[in-house]
Design an enzyme around this catalytic site. Sequence first.
Site, mmCIF file in Angstrom:
data_model
loop_
_atom_site.group_PDB
_atom_site.id
_atom_site.type_symbol
_atom_site.label_atom_id
_atom_site.label_comp_id
_atom_site.label_asym_id
_atom_site.label_seq_id
_atom_site.Cartn_x
_atom_site.Cartn_y
_atom_site.Cartn_z
ATOM 1 N N SER A 1 0.846 -1.195 0.000
ATOM 2 C CA SER A 1 0.000 0.000 0.000
ATOM 3 C C SER A 1 0.885 1.250 0.000
ATOM 4 O O SER A 1 1.651 1.442 -0.952
ATOM 5 C CB SER A 1 -0.958 -0.061 1.187
ATOM 6 O OG SER A 1 -1.996 0.879 1.033
ATOM 7 N N HIS B 1 -7.173 -6.121 0.922
ATOM 8 C CA HIS B 1 -6.030 -5.249 1.237
ATOM 9 C C HIS B 1 -5.269 -5.702 2.493
ATOM 10 O O HIS B 1 -4.332 -5.037 2.921
ATOM 11 C CB HIS B 1 -6.556 -3.815 1.443
ATOM 12 C CG HIS B 1 -5.523 -2.743 1.246
ATOM 13 N ND1 HIS B 1 -4.958 -2.455 0.021
ATOM 14 C CD2 HIS B 1 -4.922 -1.877 2.118
ATOM 15 C CE1 HIS B 1 -4.085 -1.461 0.145
ATOM 16 N NE2 HIS B 1 -4.034 -1.090 1.412
ATOM 17 N N ASP C 1 -9.945 -5.879 -3.066
ATOM 18 C CA ASP C 1 -9.337 -4.826 -2.235
ATOM 19 C C ASP C 1 -10.245 -3.599 -2.278
ATOM 20 O O ASP C 1 -10.520 -3.056 -3.347
ATOM 21 C CB ASP C 1 -7.958 -4.506 -2.829
ATOM 22 C CG ASP C 1 -7.161 -3.511 -2.013
ATOM 23 O OD1 ASP C 1 -7.767 -2.623 -1.379
ATOM 24 O OD2 ASP C 1 -5.922 -3.625 -2.029
#
Lengths: 280, 280
Positions: A148, A258, A225
């Site tokens: 991320s 995620h 995600d």
Amino acid sequence: MTELERLEEHRVFDGVQYKYRHQSKTLGCKMTFSLFLPNKETFTEPPLLWWLSGLTCTDDNFTHKAGAQRSAARLGMAMIIPDTSPRGHGIADSEDYDLGQGAGFYVNATEEPWSAHYNMYDYIMDELTDLVRAEFNLNGPEFISGHSMGGYGALLLGLKNPDRFKSITAFAPIVNPSQVPWGIKAFTNYLGENKDSWAQWDTLELMKQYSGKKTPILIDQGDADQFYSKELEPAKFVEAAEERQYPVTLRIQKGHDHSYFTISTFIEEHLEFHMNELNK
Amino acid sequence: MTELERLEEHRVFDGVQYKYRHQSKTLGCKMTFSLFLPNKETFTEPPLLWWLSGLTCTDDNFTHKAGAQRSAARLGMAMIIPDTSPRGHGIADSEDYDLGQGAGFYVNATEEPWSAHYNMYDYIMDELTDLVRAEFNLNGPEFISGHSMGGYGALLLGLKNPDRFKSITAFAPIVNPSQVPWGIKAFTNYLGENKDSWAQWDTLELMKQYSGKKTPILIDQGDADQFYSKELEPAKFVEAAEERQYPVTLRIQKGHDHSYFTISTFIEEHLEFHMNELNK
């Protein structure tokens, strides 16, 4: 040399997981980092993977949740995991999870109040690099990876330093921070309203202009995600790479979100991707 | 039937990690538990591993830190991870980490104020068992494992229910709670000052009297575990087992401590130990 305080030491698989604290000159505060070393007798000069974590994380998230030590111990890879920002009382912060402490974005801030401490790029590339080389004799090949915000960081540091990192991998990276809510908020605060200064920190912009050595890149992105379309959009990065004839492997992972559950599923393949580059 | 609230769902390896909440009649409060299911198409009737966690843990510690999903997905094993005590406002608690919420010890409390809610033995053996069978159709063979207080719990539930669990494994179990600080504190509070009532909940005492079916047992104990000599002492349990001609495999793991790093290192071997029992 910096004084290192060892906070933790745990046997894990055939290696040791350490956690340290030191006073950072670059950031002006005490910082923790985690370091995994494979068996010292079997692997006398291990390559080093840098792992950059995402928003809200410390070095503990990857160390505790990714399960990467299993593969790193087998492959003979050291891993260093920095924290994600300067920390502590007297360090600028925000009540928001995506700004301030836990959200350093791997840039050097130019705007007050952030510029006094938020220099994560220099901290990692210079100070922590010198420390890990001097204190742990880790002078071998290096790789970089992250998740991320840290996936963005891995692409950023990798593309800016093609002679430093043999290969780059990322999970769900923020490839175009200048154009998405997380990045716009961070860059506006850390770098200022003038967007001209943003391009040098935007991995999509860096790729559009890229003419250096083509460090191999692997990206995993889960299609479940929740940030996929709003914050991430890795296809944009691949498209820009194609225009530069820069091969980037993007894998869309079905049903994956995620979380660190996704990282734990594919981290072995990332470590193997890096080791394969070493063996080429 | 209990109403189940799904809190989380994550793809991990070739399976899915769930977290649920339900209202427990046995405990008189809302409880969470985590459940891993392997690929439903490949494994239509998976066996079920019960994992019991240690002091201060919720169901998240094992789910996030052990990395067991990798092996469970490969072997086709479901895993259920209960919380370690009743929780919430109005539930008896203590400021100490080793008593009250997070420290249920897998017994049925008889003493006030604990007896109103602290019935973890019945919760797991009856209510959560019924729930998981009815809601998830997990009616196949069962195994049990756990860590520290939960390693004790695994031995306790396993020895008390030889027809229920095919095999038992434990990491650093509290084998003799009647005689060590953690156990004495818990039993005094939950079961009362009269130690006659303790024996039925003490796994060393149960082993000394044991005459039932000899469910295979594997125990891993790190020799760098800070609680090894004060709280754990698994050799006592093995000695009692030898007198009953009950084979117990105790492995002393060099350099390993009480943390989840040790669990992550050996959990694959525990899952394989259970699967091997199934295949005998």
